[in-house]
Motif scaffolding. Structure first.
Motif, PDB file in Angstrom:
ATOM      1  N   LYS A 184       0.824  -1.215   0.000  1.00  0.00           N
ATOM      2  CA  LYS A 184       0.000   0.000   0.000  1.00  0.00           C
ATOM      3  C   LYS A 184       0.857   1.263   0.000  1.00  0.00           C
ATOM      4  O   LYS A 184       0.577   2.228  -0.716  1.00  0.00           O
ATOM      5  CB  LYS A 184      -0.910  -0.006   1.236  1.00  0.00           C
ATOM      6  CG  LYS A 184      -2.211  -0.759   1.049  1.00  0.00           C
ATOM      7  CD  LYS A 184      -3.300   0.186   0.521  1.00  0.00           C
ATOM      8  CE  LYS A 184      -4.673  -0.426   0.642  1.00  0.00           C
ATOM      9  NZ  LYS A 184      -5.724   0.528   0.258  1.00  0.00           N
ATOM     10  N   VAL A 190      -1.210  -8.439  -8.677  1.00  0.00           N
ATOM     11  CA  VAL A 190      -2.273  -7.485  -8.380  1.00  0.00           C
ATOM     12  C   VAL A 190      -1.610  -6.115  -8.287  1.00  0.00           C
ATOM     13  O   VAL A 190      -0.765  -5.884  -7.411  1.00  0.00           O
ATOM     14  CB  VAL A 190      -2.990  -7.830  -7.057  1.00  0.00           C
ATOM     15  CG1 VAL A 190      -4.110  -6.826  -6.787  1.00  0.00           C
ATOM     16  CG2 VAL A 190      -3.533  -9.252  -7.101  1.00  0.00           C
ATOM     17  N   SER A 221      -1.187  -1.842  -8.101  1.00  0.00           N
ATOM     18  CA  SER A 221      -1.628  -0.794  -7.181  1.00  0.00           C
ATOM     19  C   SER A 221      -2.994  -0.220  -7.575  1.00  0.00           C
ATOM     20  O   SER A 221      -3.829   0.043  -6.717  1.00  0.00           O
ATOM     21  CB  SER A 221      -0.579   0.329  -7.135  1.00  0.00           C
ATOM     22  OG  SER A 221      -1.018   1.393  -6.331  1.00  0.00           O
ATOM     23  N   GLN A 242      -5.373  -1.688  -8.756  1.00  0.00           N
ATOM     24  CA  GLN A 242      -6.423  -2.651  -8.425  1.00  0.00           C
ATOM     25  C   GLN A 242      -6.710  -2.717  -6.926  1.00  0.00           C
ATOM     26  O   GLN A 242      -7.802  -3.104  -6.526  1.00  0.00           O
ATOM     27  CB  GLN A 242      -6.034  -4.049  -8.921  1.00  0.00           C
ATOM     28  CG  GLN A 242      -5.885  -4.163 -10.431  1.00  0.00           C
ATOM     29  CD  GLN A 242      -5.257  -5.477 -10.838  1.00  0.00           C
ATOM     30  OE1 GLN A 242      -4.038  -5.629 -10.880  1.00  0.00           O
ATOM     31  NE2 GLN A 242      -6.088  -6.455 -11.131  1.00  0.00           N
ATOM     32  N   TYR A 243      -5.695  -2.362  -6.100  1.00  0.00           N
ATOM     33  CA  TYR A 243      -5.887  -2.529  -4.651  1.00  0.00           C
ATOM     34  C   TYR A 243      -5.828  -1.227  -3.853  1.00  0.00           C
ATOM     35  O   TYR A 243      -6.114  -1.224  -2.656  1.00  0.00           O
ATOM     36  CB  TYR A 243      -4.877  -3.526  -4.083  1.00  0.00           C
ATOM     37  CG  TYR A 243      -3.429  -3.073  -4.099  1.00  0.00           C
ATOM     38  CD1 TYR A 243      -2.967  -2.071  -3.238  1.00  0.00           C
ATOM     39  CD2 TYR A 243      -2.496  -3.676  -4.923  1.00  0.00           C
ATOM     40  CE1 TYR A 243      -1.643  -1.665  -3.234  1.00  0.00           C
ATOM     41  CE2 TYR A 243      -1.164  -3.285  -4.926  1.00  0.00           C
ATOM     42  CZ  TYR A 243      -0.741  -2.281  -4.083  1.00  0.00           C
ATOM     43  OH  TYR A 243       0.568  -1.883  -4.069  1.00  0.00           O
ATOM     44  N   LYS A 244      -5.482  -0.113  -4.493  1.00  0.00           N
ATOM     45  CA  LYS A 244      -5.209   1.114  -3.735  1.00  0.00           C
ATOM     46  C   LYS A 244      -6.401   1.599  -2.902  1.00  0.00           C
ATOM     47  O   LYS A 244      -6.214   2.228  -1.862  1.00  0.00           O
ATOM     48  CB  LYS A 244      -4.726   2.226  -4.664  1.00  0.00           C
ATOM     49  CG  LYS A 244      -5.754   2.673  -5.690  1.00  0.00           C
ATOM     50  CD  LYS A 244      -5.174   3.782  -6.573  1.00  0.00           C
ATOM     51  CE  LYS A 244      -6.205   4.248  -7.596  1.00  0.00           C
ATOM     52  NZ  LYS A 244      -5.656   5.352  -8.447  1.00  0.00           N
ATOM     53  N   LYS A 265      -8.710  -0.417  -1.558  1.00  0.00           N
ATOM     54  CA  LYS A 265      -9.214  -1.502  -0.703  1.00  0.00           C
ATOM     55  C   LYS A 265      -8.642  -1.401   0.704  1.00  0.00           C
ATOM     56  O   LYS A 265      -7.505  -0.953   0.893  1.00  0.00           O
ATOM     57  CB  LYS A 265      -8.860  -2.857  -1.307  1.00  0.00           C
ATOM     58  CG  LYS A 265      -9.574  -3.139  -2.623  1.00  0.00           C
ATOM     59  CD  LYS A 265      -9.205  -4.503  -3.175  1.00  0.00           C
ATOM     60  CE  LYS A 265      -9.932  -4.763  -4.494  1.00  0.00           C
ATOM     61  NZ  LYS A 265      -9.566  -6.074  -5.077  1.00  0.00           N
ATOM     62  N   SER A 268      -9.447  -6.522   3.559  1.00  0.00           N
ATOM     63  CA  SER A 268     -10.055  -7.037   2.331  1.00  0.00           C
ATOM     64  C   SER A 268      -8.989  -7.498   1.339  1.00  0.00           C
ATOM     65  O   SER A 268      -9.141  -8.529   0.671  1.00  0.00           O
ATOM     66  CB  SER A 268     -10.930  -5.968   1.677  1.00  0.00           C
ATOM     67  OG  SER A 268     -12.000  -5.609   2.516  1.00  0.00           O
ATOM     68  N   LEU A 269      -7.915  -6.731   1.263  1.00  0.00           N
ATOM     69  CA  LEU A 269      -6.817  -7.084   0.366  1.00  0.00           C
ATOM     70  C   LEU A 269      -6.182  -8.404   0.797  1.00  0.00           C
ATOM     71  O   LEU A 269      -5.913  -9.279  -0.036  1.00  0.00           O
ATOM     72  CB  LEU A 269      -5.777  -5.965   0.365  1.00  0.00           C
ATOM     73  CG  LEU A 269      -4.528  -6.188  -0.489  1.00  0.00           C
ATOM     74  CD1 LEU A 269      -4.900  -6.442  -1.946  1.00  0.00           C
ATOM     75  CD2 LEU A 269      -3.594  -4.978  -0.369  1.00  0.00           C
ATOM     76  N   GLU A 272      -8.411 -11.238  -0.162  1.00  0.00           N
ATOM     77  CA  GLU A 272      -8.407 -11.462  -1.605  1.00  0.00           C
ATOM     78  C   GLU A 272      -7.171 -12.262  -2.031  1.00  0.00           C
ATOM     79  O   GLU A 272      -7.275 -13.206  -2.829  1.00  0.00           O
ATOM     80  CB  GLU A 272      -8.436 -10.123  -2.334  1.00  0.00           C
ATOM     81  CG  GLU A 272      -8.404 -10.237  -3.846  1.00  0.00           C
ATOM     82  CD  GLU A 272      -8.379  -8.870  -4.524  1.00  0.00           C
ATOM     83  OE1 GLU A 272      -7.532  -8.665  -5.414  1.00  0.00           O
ATOM     84  OE2 GLU A 272      -9.206  -8.026  -4.152  1.00  0.00           O
TER      85      GLU A 272
END
Length: 243
Positions: free
Chosen positions: A173, A211, A213, A215-217, A219, A223-224, A227
């Protein structure tokens, strides 16, 4: 018993044998390109890891190496047993360090090699120091170094994959690097399931697509973590069905 003795004699002997090389690597020119320097440093651990796994008599099958993108990444893997580390070092060409518990720093020579490959030591009993270690890991990733985390926090020893702790994903992150999920299946069959003896096993390492950034920034860390765990579980289940 003979395999166990051979493995640990080799491990100890190799560490002693590499002391002069470690000393030379610490004196590499400052103007040497970072990628070349990292590769030179990682060559020795990779040779150790491949020979170490050969001594166990195990077969290591690796799939998905093409999924690993260029540049720094955060590898996130399930953690079956002690042999996960040599398996990953031997299987993945990209140089990387580990997030390790601080107690390992007490082991002579081994800790020096871990420092050389840019491992991060975390004191899990001290939150402030642990937070500082995470920030050190973020800086390493920003500088172009890759890291491996085992989000379960402990070995499953061949049992069900444990819940993933979210804290390690702060590394991705805060640095913005891709997260590469890795499924390991079979390393517990080498040691943990054998009354602490070493036996040959079929080990499967599956590397899933990264995955990124973008796609997950947005979240939450929890949750990440869930996943990434789901991705690894799906991969493990597919390998079990296939075998």
């Amino acid at each position: 018993m003979l395999r166990l003795i051979a493995c640990f004699l080799y491990m100890g002997g190799y560490l002693v044998y590499t002391i002069p090389r470690l000393s030379r690597l610490k004196r590499l020119p400052e103007d040497l390109k970072p990628d070349i320097k990292k590769q030179l440093i990682h060559d020795t651990p990779k040779k150790w890891a491949k020979t170490f796994m050969t001594l166990t008599g195990s077969q290591v099958e690796v799939e998905g190496l093409h999924h690993i993108p260029e540049g720094p990444v955060l590898f996130a893997s399930n953690h079956e047993g002690n042999f996960d580390i040599p398996v990953l070092i031997g299987a993945i060409e990209k140089p990387f360090g580990f997030i390790s518990k601080i107690e390992v720093k007490k082991v002579p020579v081994l800790s020096s090699w871990m420092e050389a490959i840019d491992c991060v030591f975390i004191d899990r009993k001290n939150r402030d120091k642990a937070a500082g270690s995470i920030m050190s890991g973020v800086e390493l990733l920003k500088k172009g170094n890759s890291l491996v985390i085992f989000p379960e926090g402990t070995r499953s020893k061949g049992g069900p994959v444990g819940l993933f702790k979210a804290g390690g994903f702060r590394l991705a992150k805060d640095s913005g690097v891709p997260i590469v999920p890795i499924s390991i299946l079979g390393t517990a069959d080498v040691f943990e399931k054998n009354g602490r003896l070493v036996k040959p096993a079929k080990i499967k390492v599956t590397i899933s697509p990264p995955v990124y950034s973008r796609q997950y920034k947005d979240k939450e860390l929890i949750s990440l973590a869930e996943e990434i765990r789901d991705t690894i579980l799906q991969s493990r289940n597919e390998k079990r069905i296939a075998s």
